[in-house]
Design an enzyme around this catalytic site. Structure first.
Site, PDB file in Angstrom:
ATOM      1  N   ASN A  98       1.186   4.519   1.696  1.00  0.00           N
ATOM      2  CA  ASN A  98       0.035   5.512   2.855  1.00  0.00           C
ATOM      3  C   ASN A  98       0.047   7.106   1.809  1.00  0.00           C
ATOM      4  OD1 ASN A  98       0.053   3.385   3.124  1.00  0.00           O
ATOM      5  ND2 ASN A  98       0.051   3.171   5.530  1.00  0.00           N
ATOM      6  N   THR A 135       0.701  -1.266  -0.099  1.00  0.00           N
ATOM      7  CA  THR A 135      -0.133  -0.397   0.294  1.00  0.00           C
ATOM      8  C   THR A 135       0.929   1.528   0.494  1.00  0.00           C
ATOM      9  OG1 THR A 135      -0.218   0.263   2.299  1.00  0.00           O
ATOM     10  CG2 THR A 135      -1.588  -1.315   0.703  1.00  0.00           C
ATOM     11  N   GLU A 157      -4.609   4.151   3.259  1.00  0.00           N
ATOM     12  CA  GLU A 157      -3.570   2.804   2.283  1.00  0.00           C
ATOM     13  C   GLU A 157      -3.886   2.784   1.062  1.00  0.00           C
ATOM     14  OE1 GLU A 157      -3.241  -0.011   5.272  1.00  0.00           O
ATOM     15  OE2 GLU A 157      -4.037   1.132   6.937  1.00  0.00           O
TER      16      GLU A 157
END
Length: 214
Positions: free
Chosen positions: A46, A44, A116
């Site tokens: 962020n 992910t 995320e």
């Protein structure tokens, strides 16, 4: 806990995003909890959650949309299935599909809200998360911490849930990816990715212009 039963294959109206979408968020890619790649196998990107202050009514949950990364720092090598970093100016940002969570992730009982974002491969590429595709390998990009990222949230998929196991969480995220892909493949949403001048409305072109301008 996640309710039993089949999932809807798409999310949002076929006619395109409806208010409050598209939602614009942006910021530098920051380090998260370190679980996405290591524990879940789901990388992910962020970004700081402060941007959510502009959207106080945006509920926690899972969403889909499109992202672009500053091409001066990161360039997607389309057609090669790989990515590279670059400091070369003048390149246009690639627009890629994404699925994201906004919230606290009840399975991990986070205390702070996070954004995320899992960046998926182009819709023209085979889906690594398709049911029956064999071993699921979520799309992975090289690290690009500090790179400016822009995000257009185009629709809402589901609330946050807790899960009985890590495997159940991963399977629901796999389905989220497929829901996001199928939702974005509809013509009214695909315009945000391909920017077809003949098919896209002025509103979509303006949103896309914001997305790719760094």
């Amino acid at each position: 806990m996640r309710p039993d039963g089949p999932r809807d294959p798409v999310a949002g109206p076929d006619s395109g995003p409806e208010p409050p979408y598209p939602v614009r968020l942006s910021g530098p890619v920051i380090k998260g909890f370190g679980r996405g790649s290591k524990e879940l196998g789901i990388p992910t990107a962020n970004i700081p959650a402060e941007g959510l202050e502009e959207y106080p009514d945006l509920q926690v949950g899972v969403y889909y949309g499109v992202v672009a990364l500053d091409p001066a720092k990161f360039q997607y090598q389309e057609g090669q299935g790989s990515t590279s970093t670059s400091s070369t100016g003048g390149a246009e940002a690639a627009v890629l599909p994404a699925v994201l969570s906004i919230g606290y992730n009840p399975f991990y009982k986070n205390k702070t809200k996070s954004i995320e974002i899992h960046i998926m491969p182009p819709l023209s590429s085979p889906s690594p998360t398709a049911d029956g595709a064999g071993e699921v390998k979520f799309h992975k990009l090289p690290d690009f911490y500090g790179t400016q990222l822009k995000l257009l949230i185009l629709g809402y998929i589901r609330p946050e849930y807790d899960y009985v196991s890590l495997e159940a969480l991963i399977e629901d995220i796999r389905v989220d990816c497929e829901v996001a892909r199928k939702s974005l493949q509809r013509p009214a949403y695909a315009c945000y990715i391909d920017g077809d001048e003949k098919e896209c409305s002025d509103v979509v072109r303006e949103q896309r212009r914001w997305l790719v301008t760094f």
